[in-house]
Design a protein around this motif. Structure first.
Motif, short mmCIF file in Angstrom:
data_model
loop_
_atom_site.label_atom_id
_atom_site.label_comp_id
_atom_site.label_asym_id
_atom_site.label_seq_id
_atom_site.Cartn_x
_atom_site.Cartn_y
_atom_site.Cartn_z
N ASP A 163 -21.56 25.92 37.30
CA ASP A 163 -21.13 26.67 36.11
C ASP A 163 -22.10 27.82 35.90
O ASP A 163 -23.29 27.60 35.65
N PHE A 164 -21.61 29.05 36.00
CA PHE A 164 -22.48 30.22 35.91
C PHE A 164 -22.80 30.64 34.46
O PHE A 164 -23.53 31.61 34.26
N ASP A 165 -22.27 29.94 33.49
CA ASP A 165 -22.50 30.35 32.10
C ASP A 165 -23.98 30.39 31.76
O ASP A 165 -24.46 31.34 31.13
N ALA A 166 -24.73 29.36 32.15
CA ALA A 166 -26.16 29.31 31.84
C ALA A 166 -26.90 30.46 32.52
O ALA A 166 -27.82 31.06 31.94
N PHE A 167 -26.49 30.77 33.74
CA PHE A 167 -27.10 31.89 34.47
C PHE A 167 -26.86 33.20 33.74
O PHE A 167 -27.79 33.98 33.51
N PHE A 168 -25.61 33.46 33.37
CA PHE A 168 -25.29 34.72 32.69
C PHE A 168 -26.02 34.83 31.35
O PHE A 168 -26.50 35.91 30.98
N LYS A 169 -26.09 33.74 30.61
CA LYS A 169 -26.80 33.77 29.33
C LYS A 169 -28.28 34.05 29.53
O LYS A 169 -28.90 34.81 28.77
N ALA A 170 -28.88 33.45 30.55
CA ALA A 170 -30.32 33.59 30.78
C ALA A 170 -30.71 35.00 31.18
O ALA A 170 -31.79 35.48 30.83
N ILE A 171 -29.84 35.69 31.91
CA ILE A 171 -30.21 37.03 32.40
C ILE A 171 -29.74 38.14 31.47
O ILE A 171 -29.94 39.33 31.78
N TYR A 172 -29.17 37.80 30.33
CA TYR A 172 -28.59 38.83 29.47
C TYR A 172 -29.63 39.84 28.99
O TYR A 172 -29.30 40.99 28.73
N SER A 173 -30.89 39.43 28.91
CA SER A 173 -31.92 40.36 28.43
C SER A 173 -32.09 41.56 29.35
O SER A 173 -32.70 42.57 28.96
#
Length: 353
Positions: A232-242
């Protein structure tokens, strides 16, 4: 000129570079020869950014900061203590530099000079503003370097050995022209990250540094993810949003828009968040603003595959799964002994006869 004299000169250069950090540029009056070089190098940083749109001020300063950290007495001693310089026969070593990121050829430059050889530098046209000033600084710090550093913009003068970095295509030309000389010839490589789904938010955020630093143009930048089946890429996308402000940079944004249009017109499935696209692909080298990914079922089988493809891979990012892997957020902070392509440059140079 002894090894200790050469080492001392580079330590002084490190103190000069320490004035140029990503947080600020601050003149330290205790740094030798600052009156001659501080303003010139500050101006060169601005010129490099104007000349090459990929060389943002922050990325140039990041490179300067990284090299100032590397050129400490502790790091240089730890690095150099592994080699025997007593039998060095000084040679003329040509370096053909890449120009993809700021000061990308500095490690070769340092290695040739610290080992007691003479260097002939052929710079990429994309990165000509910074190194000549640092070379001149070294020559002022130690007059023994005056006859040891040469820059060539035309055909290379006579040389005894060569270190050349380029693409797979240019490497074929390098082999043709330089194959009869002692040489190190580097080709295309990419870096990958292996995720297991157990990474913390902090680790995934740090992975963003490995992806986006230098806009992804370096061989140490992560260009591909390996993820477990069903990840699930959701955690990845949230983490790199900065890192999302990167899309405000014109050259990056142009590449993002262009590659997205190509993918959409080709009906290629994508995952994307407005500044990074994820495309399932078996290749290692992804376009700017795109990250390739591939799923795996068995970590041991993946290890075997990556070992078989080791000649294509610069770094493997992850945690506690692979030998010599790089921790999240550290691909662009190599130590002096982390050699490009795994080829020991200093061993090559100390063995020249």
């Amino acid at each position: 000129m002894t090894l200790n004299h050469r080492k001392s000169a580079f330590i002084t250069l490190g103190s000069f570079l320490k004035q140029f950090s990503t947080t600020e540029i601050t003149k330290n009056n205790s740094v030798p020869y600052n009156d001659l070089f501080f303003d010139r190098f500050t101006s060169a940083i601005e010129q490099a950014g104007l000349y090459n749109g990929w060389f943002s001020r922050e990325n140039i300063l990041f490179a300067c900061e990284s090299w100032s950290d590397a050129l400490s007495e502790e790091n240089l001693s730890k690095w150099l203590n592994n080699y025997d310089f007593s039998a060095i026969v000084p040679k003329k070593v040509a370096i053909i530099m890449a120009g993809n990121i700021p000061l990308v050829g500095f490690h070769d430059f340092l290695s040739v000079l610290i080992s007691g050889h003479e260097v002939i530098v052929k710079q990429s046209s994309n990165d000509t503003k910074l190194l000549p000033i640092l070379a001149e600084y070294l020559q002022v710090v130690s007059a023994c370097f005056e006859q040891k550093i040469n820059f060539s913009s035309e055909k290379l003068p006579e040389f005894d050995a060569v270190i050349a970095t380029g693409s797979d295509n240019t490497a074929r030309y390098f082999e043709y022209y330089f194959g009869q000389k002692p040489h190190i010839i580097r080709r295309n490589r990419n870096s990958v990250a292996v995720l297991t789904g157990t990474e913390t938010k902090e680790e995934l955020e740090a992975l963003g540094e490995d992806i986006f630093r230098y806009y992804g143009l370096g061989c140490r930048n992560v260009s591909k993810l390996f993820v477990p089946e069903g990840y699930d890429f959701d955690a990845f996308f949230k983490a790199i949003y900065s890192y999302h402000p990167i899309v405000n940079e014109d050259k990056y944004a142009n590449n993002y828009d262009y590659n997205k249009a190509v993918y959409l017109m080709s009906l290629i499935p994508l995952l994307e968040n407005g500044f990074l696209m994820l495309k399932e692909d078996t290749q290692y080298a992804s376009p700017i603003a795109t990250l390739f990914y591939e799923s795996y079922n068995n970590l041991e089988e993946l290890k075997e595959r990556l070992m078989a493809d080791s000649d294509k891979i610069q770094c493997i990012v992850g945690k506690n799964h692979f030998a010599n892997q790089v921790s999240f957020g550290h691909t662009q902070k190599p130590q002096l002994w982390d050699y490009a392509d795994g080829v020991d440059t200093l061993l090559f140079l100390t063995n020249l006869r």
